[in-house]
Write a protein that holds these residues in place. Sequence first.
Motif, PDB file in Angstrom:
ATOM      1  N   HIS A  38      -0.921  -0.212   8.886  1.00 29.49           N
ATOM      2  CA  HIS A  38      -1.323  -1.742   9.209  1.00 29.49           C
ATOM      3  C   HIS A  38       0.083  -2.460   8.977  1.00 29.49           C
ATOM      4  CE1 HIS A  38      -2.664  -5.728   8.469  1.00 29.49           C
ATOM      5  NE2 HIS A  38      -3.330  -5.470   9.298  1.00 29.49           N
ATOM      6  N   VAL A  39       0.393  -3.168   9.673  1.00 26.74           N
ATOM      7  CA  VAL A  39       2.008  -3.991   9.521  1.00 26.74           C
ATOM      8  C   VAL A  39       1.583  -5.363   9.158  1.00 26.74           C
ATOM      9  CG1 VAL A  39       3.481  -1.974  10.386  1.00 26.74           C
ATOM     10  CG2 VAL A  39       2.490  -3.874  11.714  1.00 26.74           C
ATOM     11  N   LEU A  40       2.322  -6.189   8.470  1.00 29.93           N
ATOM     12  CA  LEU A  40       2.005  -7.342   8.223  1.00 29.93           C
ATOM     13  C   LEU A  40       2.651  -8.159   9.296  1.00 29.93           C
ATOM     14  CD1 LEU A  40       2.158  -8.090   4.426  1.00 29.93           C
ATOM     15  CD2 LEU A  40       0.118  -8.472   5.873  1.00 29.93           C
ATOM     16  N   ILE A  77       1.778   6.132  -0.452  1.00 31.08           N
ATOM     17  CA  ILE A  77       2.774   5.626  -1.044  1.00 31.08           C
ATOM     18  C   ILE A  77       3.348   4.287  -0.142  1.00 31.08           C
ATOM     19  CG2 ILE A  77       5.459   6.163  -0.442  1.00 31.08           C
ATOM     20  CD1 ILE A  77       5.420   7.338  -3.319  1.00 31.08           C
ATOM     21  N   LEU A  78       3.107   4.712   1.263  1.00 29.35           N
ATOM     22  CA  LEU A  78       3.439   3.548   2.156  1.00 29.35           C
ATOM     23  C   LEU A  78       2.706   2.192   1.895  1.00 29.35           C
ATOM     24  CD1 LEU A  78       3.057   4.997   5.736  1.00 29.35           C
ATOM     25  CD2 LEU A  78       4.962   3.604   4.801  1.00 29.35           C
ATOM     26  N   GLY A  79       1.429   2.139   1.270  1.00 29.75           N
ATOM     27  CA  GLY A  79       0.910   0.956   0.779  1.00 29.75           C
ATOM     28  C   GLY A  79       1.885   0.092  -0.138  1.00 29.75           C
ATOM     29  N   LEU A  80       2.678   0.772  -0.783  1.00 32.09           N
ATOM     30  CA  LEU A  80       3.396   0.120  -1.991  1.00 32.09           C
ATOM     31  C   LEU A  80       5.058  -0.068  -1.317  1.00 32.09           C
ATOM     32  CD1 LEU A  80       2.910   2.765  -4.677  1.00 32.09           C
ATOM     33  CD2 LEU A  80       1.682   0.546  -4.406  1.00 32.09           C
ATOM     34  N   MET A  81       5.396  -0.057   0.065  1.00 31.82           N
ATOM     35  CA  MET A  81       6.630  -0.203   0.733  1.00 31.82           C
ATOM     36  C   MET A  81       6.511  -1.455   1.531  1.00 31.82           C
ATOM     37  SD  MET A  81       8.524   2.401  -0.098  1.00 31.82           S
ATOM     38  CE  MET A  81       8.112   2.086  -1.756  1.00 31.82           C
ATOM     39  N   PRO A  82       7.434  -2.011   1.584  1.00 34.75           N
ATOM     40  CA  PRO A  82       7.587  -3.424   2.502  1.00 34.75           C
ATOM     41  C   PRO A  82       6.754  -3.523   3.707  1.00 34.75           C
ATOM     42  CG  PRO A  82       9.760  -2.926   1.740  1.00 34.75           C
ATOM     43  CD  PRO A  82       9.137  -1.755   1.338  1.00 34.75           C
ATOM     44  N   GLY A  83       5.754  -4.370   4.055  1.00 36.13           N
ATOM     45  CA  GLY A  83       5.451  -4.364   5.021  1.00 36.13           C
ATOM     46  C   GLY A  83       4.200  -3.347   5.790  1.00 36.13           C
ATOM     47  N   THR A  84       4.161  -2.250   5.212  1.00 34.68           N
ATOM     48  CA  THR A  84       3.459  -1.305   5.804  1.00 34.68           C
ATOM     49  C   THR A  84       2.038  -0.846   4.898  1.00 34.68           C
ATOM     50  OG1 THR A  84       4.841   0.331   4.807  1.00 34.68           O
ATOM     51  CG2 THR A  84       5.047  -0.139   7.262  1.00 34.68           C
ATOM     52  N   LEU A  85       1.078  -0.345   5.601  1.00 34.86           N
ATOM     53  CA  LEU A  85      -0.111   0.149   4.772  1.00 34.86           C
ATOM     54  C   LEU A  85      -0.729   1.323   5.607  1.00 34.86           C
ATOM     55  CD1 LEU A  85      -2.362  -0.804   2.637  1.00 34.86           C
ATOM     56  CD2 LEU A  85      -3.488  -1.595   4.311  1.00 34.86           C
ATOM     57  N   GLY A  86      -0.884   2.649   4.927  1.00 31.96           N
ATOM     58  CA  GLY A  86      -1.554   3.479   5.755  1.00 31.96           C
ATOM     59  C   GLY A  86      -3.085   3.333   5.810  1.00 31.96           C
ATOM     60  N   VAL A  87      -3.497   3.754   7.171  1.00 37.32           N
ATOM     61  CA  VAL A  87      -4.983   3.341   7.234  1.00 37.32           C
ATOM     62  C   VAL A  87      -5.764   4.649   7.729  1.00 37.32           C
ATOM     63  CG1 VAL A  87      -6.606   2.065   9.004  1.00 37.32           C
ATOM     64  CG2 VAL A  87      -4.561   0.890   8.393  1.00 37.32           C
TER      65      VAL A  87
END
Lengths: 90, 156, 102
Positions: free
Chosen positions: B129-131, B109-119
């Motif tokens: 990974h953060v933008l 679910i982190l991939g759907l939240m602002p700025g974050t993506l679980g790797v």
Amino acid sequence: MTTLAFLVALFLLANLVVALIAAARGPTSADRMLMALLFGTTGTGILVLLSATGMGTALVDVALVLALLAAISGIAFAKRAWQAEENGHD
Amino acid sequence: MKRSLLLRGAAFALLWWVLSEGRGDGWLLGSAAVIAASWASLKLAPPAPPHLRLTALPGFLRFFLWQSLAGGVQVAALACRGRAALRPGFVELSLALPPGAPRLFFAGILGLMPGTLGVALDDARLRLHVLDTRLPALAEARALEAAIGRLFGVAP
Amino acid sequence: MIEWLSMGLLLVGAGFFFAGTLGLLRFPDVYSRLHALAKADNLGLGCVLAGLALTADSLAAALKLLLIWPLALAASAAVSFAIARRAQALGIAPWRREERQE
């Protein structure tokens, strides 16, 4: 309303085509896997919009099944990648 | 067991009602489908802790909807400004959630939240990974972790 | 009134889909592209579904439209996590901007 739904569906189709070409160009194989994501979301969006243009409410069922299959195959894919990595067969 | 059977049966009956768009003439087949689905779900996924807490669901949904709206708006703004606006990078996060369903739920679910993506997730560490490394992505990930902890009734 | 709200939601949804495609074209590496697709496209789909559900014939038909959203979200969450994991296993490093005087 019907016209707008149709126009938005066309717009999404154009988006899907452009994005598919961009994803297929890569450069890495991970980029090409993005195509799976595109079909799941944009594809369902186009189907529900078309159902609202009077092409038949059955298209909502098609969209539902497409989303369901995308969810099941996505979770299976994630789980498989997971186990392969844990067993060192990556 | 009895409680989960009742809850799941009710959920499947609701699902049938939605799928048949509220029509009343298919309930004979519908009841058979509801019974079969409840039996199969208990057989394939027997109730095991941690349980989802239904009372915590509305609060979680509100949090989730708000955050995914914020995430979409943020990424749309970044897309309009192009790559010059990005300061991407990896961030490591040590997890407080117990292993199993809550942890996987969190990573996805982190991939759907602002700025974050679980790797990558191993043991109790999650790589994100953060933008934009200047944004407080870690604090937001912690807030999500707490929300999921409340949803499953486990202390994060 | 509801008609206008519904049309507005469809247009906003189209905007988010456009932002997702724009991000896919403009972001430099697979990780940032995943951010764009997973967040913007899903929000776009949510807006479109909500817009159509507002004008649905019955409550059950509206709920059926809304039921599509969590499925699409689950698909995106699982697939984007798997792709990011795979990309990292393949050794793809995240893009960094060249440091200039700031």
